[in-house]
Scaffold this motif. Sequence first.
Motif, PDB file in Angstrom:
ATOM      1  N   ASN A  34       0.823  -1.205   0.000  1.00 55.18           N
ATOM      2  CA  ASN A  34       0.000   0.000   0.000  1.00 55.18           C
ATOM      3  C   ASN A  34       0.861   1.261   0.000  1.00 55.18           C
ATOM      4  OD1 ASN A  34      -2.927   1.006   0.446  1.00 55.18           O
ATOM      5  ND2 ASN A  34      -1.675   2.202   1.858  1.00 55.18           N
ATOM      6  N   ASN A  35       1.870   1.305   0.892  1.00 61.03           N
ATOM      7  CA  ASN A  35       2.740   2.475   0.979  1.00 61.03           C
ATOM      8  C   ASN A  35       3.508   2.678  -0.321  1.00 61.03           C
ATOM      9  OD1 ASN A  35       5.775   3.370   1.693  1.00 61.03           O
ATOM     10  ND2 ASN A  35       4.283   4.524   2.920  1.00 61.03           N
ATOM     11  N   TYR A  36       3.997   1.591  -0.903  1.00 62.43           N
ATOM     12  CA  TYR A  36       4.768   1.693  -2.141  1.00 62.43           C
ATOM     13  C   TYR A  36       3.903   2.229  -3.279  1.00 62.43           C
ATOM     14  CZ  TYR A  36       7.555   0.539  -6.174  1.00 62.43           C
ATOM     15  OH  TYR A  36       8.261   0.623  -7.347  1.00 62.43           O
ATOM     16  N   VAL A  37       2.718   1.647  -3.458  1.00 59.02           N
ATOM     17  CA  VAL A  37       1.833   2.077  -4.548  1.00 59.02           C
ATOM     18  C   VAL A  37       1.406   3.529  -4.345  1.00 59.02           C
ATOM     19  CG1 VAL A  37      -0.429   1.702  -5.629  1.00 59.02           C
ATOM     20  CG2 VAL A  37       1.047  -0.251  -5.102  1.00 59.02           C
ATOM     21  N   GLU A  38       1.098   3.898  -3.110  1.00 58.82           N
ATOM     22  CA  GLU A  38       0.702   5.285  -2.832  1.00 58.82           C
ATOM     23  C   GLU A  38       1.834   6.248  -3.175  1.00 58.82           C
ATOM     24  OE1 GLU A  38      -1.445   7.912   0.649  1.00 58.82           O
ATOM     25  OE2 GLU A  38      -0.267   6.165   1.248  1.00 58.82           O
ATOM     26  N   SER A  39       3.071   5.913  -2.821  1.00 62.88           N
ATOM     27  CA  SER A  39       4.187   6.815  -3.107  1.00 62.88           C
ATOM     28  C   SER A  39       4.453   6.917  -4.607  1.00 62.88           C
ATOM     29  CB  SER A  39       5.446   6.371  -2.362  1.00 62.88           C
ATOM     30  OG  SER A  39       5.902   5.139  -2.850  1.00 62.88           O
ATOM     31  N   VAL A  40       4.310   5.809  -5.323  1.00 63.39           N
ATOM     32  CA  VAL A  40       4.484   5.856  -6.784  1.00 63.39           C
ATOM     33  C   VAL A  40       3.418   6.749  -7.413  1.00 63.39           C
ATOM     34  CG1 VAL A  40       4.325   4.478  -8.904  1.00 63.39           C
ATOM     35  CG2 VAL A  40       5.650   3.620  -6.971  1.00 63.39           C
ATOM     36  N   LEU A  41       2.190   6.588  -6.994  1.00 61.31           N
ATOM     37  CA  LEU A  41       1.108   7.410  -7.539  1.00 61.31           C
ATOM     38  C   LEU A  41       1.264   8.881  -7.169  1.00 61.31           C
ATOM     39  CD1 LEU A  41      -1.918   5.015  -6.938  1.00 61.31           C
ATOM     40  CD2 LEU A  41      -0.793   5.551  -9.118  1.00 61.31           C
ATOM     41  N   LEU A  42       1.683   9.167  -5.944  1.00 60.40           N
ATOM     42  CA  LEU A  42       1.925  10.556  -5.556  1.00 60.40           C
ATOM     43  C   LEU A  42       3.012  11.182  -6.428  1.00 60.40           C
ATOM     44  CD1 LEU A  42       1.747  10.309  -1.675  1.00 60.40           C
ATOM     45  CD2 LEU A  42       0.283  11.717  -3.135  1.00 60.40           C
ATOM     46  N   GLY A  43       4.054  10.420  -6.717  1.00 65.53           N
ATOM     47  CA  GLY A  43       5.128  10.920  -7.569  1.00 65.53           C
ATOM     48  C   GLY A  43       4.636  11.256  -8.966  1.00 65.53           C
ATOM     49  N   TYR A  46       2.014  14.442  -8.534  1.00 58.54           N
ATOM     50  CA  TYR A  46       2.448  15.729  -8.001  1.00 58.54           C
ATOM     51  C   TYR A  46       3.834  16.200  -8.423  1.00 58.54           C
ATOM     52  CZ  TYR A  46      -1.682  15.502  -5.105  1.00 58.54           C
ATOM     53  OH  TYR A  46      -2.977  15.430  -4.675  1.00 58.54           O
ATOM     54  N   GLU A  47       4.671  15.332  -8.967  1.00 62.66           N
ATOM     55  CA  GLU A  47       6.012  15.775  -9.345  1.00 62.66           C
ATOM     56  C   GLU A  47       5.999  16.308 -10.771  1.00 62.66           C
ATOM     57  OE1 GLU A  47       8.933  12.767  -8.599  1.00 62.66           O
ATOM     58  OE2 GLU A  47       8.352  12.621  -6.496  1.00 62.66           O
ATOM     59  N   GLU A  48       6.082  17.619 -10.871  1.00 62.45           N
ATOM     60  CA  GLU A  48       6.044  18.286 -12.166  1.00 62.45           C
ATOM     61  C   GLU A  48       7.472  18.567 -12.630  1.00 62.45           C
ATOM     62  OE1 GLU A  48       4.250  22.404 -13.986  1.00 62.45           O
ATOM     63  OE2 GLU A  48       3.232  21.468 -12.302  1.00 62.45           O
ATOM     64  N   PRO A  49       7.752  18.350 -13.923  1.00 63.15           N
ATOM     65  CA  PRO A  49       9.105  18.625 -14.421  1.00 63.15           C
ATOM     66  C   PRO A  49       9.466  20.107 -14.279  1.00 63.15           C
ATOM     67  CG  PRO A  49       7.732  17.586 -16.120  1.00 63.15           C
ATOM     68  CD  PRO A  49       6.858  17.877 -14.944  1.00 63.15           C
ATOM     69  N   ASN A  50      10.785  20.388 -14.166  1.00 62.61           N
ATOM     70  CA  ASN A  50      11.218  21.777 -14.084  1.00 62.61           C
ATOM     71  C   ASN A  50      11.110  22.444 -15.450  1.00 62.61           C
ATOM     72  OD1 ASN A  50      13.541  21.174 -15.613  1.00 62.61           O
ATOM     73  ND2 ASN A  50      14.711  20.699 -13.779  1.00 62.61           N
ATOM     74  N   GLU A  51      11.377  23.736 -15.512  1.00 63.09           N
ATOM     75  CA  GLU A  51      11.187  24.504 -16.748  1.00 63.09           C
ATOM     76  C   GLU A  51      12.102  24.036 -17.881  1.00 63.09           C
ATOM     77  OE1 GLU A  51       8.602  26.506 -17.217  1.00 63.09           O
ATOM     78  OE2 GLU A  51       8.066  25.945 -15.165  1.00 63.09           O
ATOM     79  N   VAL A  52      13.339  23.663 -17.553  1.00 60.59           N
ATOM     80  CA  VAL A  52      14.273  23.183 -18.582  1.00 60.59           C
ATOM     81  C   VAL A  52      13.746  21.892 -19.203  1.00 60.59           C
ATOM     82  CG1 VAL A  52      16.610  22.317 -18.989  1.00 60.59           C
ATOM     83  CG2 VAL A  52      16.251  24.284 -17.495  1.00 60.59           C
ATOM     84  N   THR A  53      13.260  20.985 -18.374  1.00 59.29           N
ATOM     85  CA  THR A  53      12.721  19.722 -18.872  1.00 59.29           C
ATOM     86  C   THR A  53      11.466  19.961 -19.705  1.00 59.29           C
ATOM     87  OG1 THR A  53      13.603  18.576 -16.940  1.00 59.29           O
ATOM     88  CG2 THR A  53      11.892  17.432 -18.194  1.00 59.29           C
ATOM     89  N   LYS A  54      10.605  20.862 -19.244  1.00 60.40           N
ATOM     90  CA  LYS A  54       9.395  21.181 -20.009  1.00 60.40           C
ATOM     91  C   LYS A  54       9.751  21.735 -21.382  1.00 60.40           C
ATOM     92  CE  LYS A  54       6.375  22.369 -16.139  1.00 60.40           C
ATOM     93  NZ  LYS A  54       5.653  23.491 -15.505  1.00 60.40           N
TER      94      LYS A  54
END
Length: 88
Positions: A34-43, A46-54
């Motif tokens: 449960n913790n692993y799947v939740e952390s993968v989904l949160l990543g 919610y983790e948006e690429p930085n401006e250079v990557t975009k």
Amino acid sequence: MATTVVRKPASFRLRADLLESLKRNAARENRTLNNYVESVLLGIVYEEPNEVTKAAIKEAMNRKEYPEGELYNSADEMFKAVLGEEAK
């Protein structure tokens, strides 16, 4: 000050091989499934690429032609080119 995160139970049907892979990854990180799947989904959510990557993604998506020599048949071939090694 601790905040409480409200969690709701959810049921998903997953491919058996995917579920087994998730269980192995969770065990490798000494975490519950449960913790692993939740952390993968949160990543993912919610983790948006930085401006250079975009900017790089936008450039790659809008590129119409790729000059000869910039396409590779494998990741190994690409890494060798980047590192200046000759392909075998």
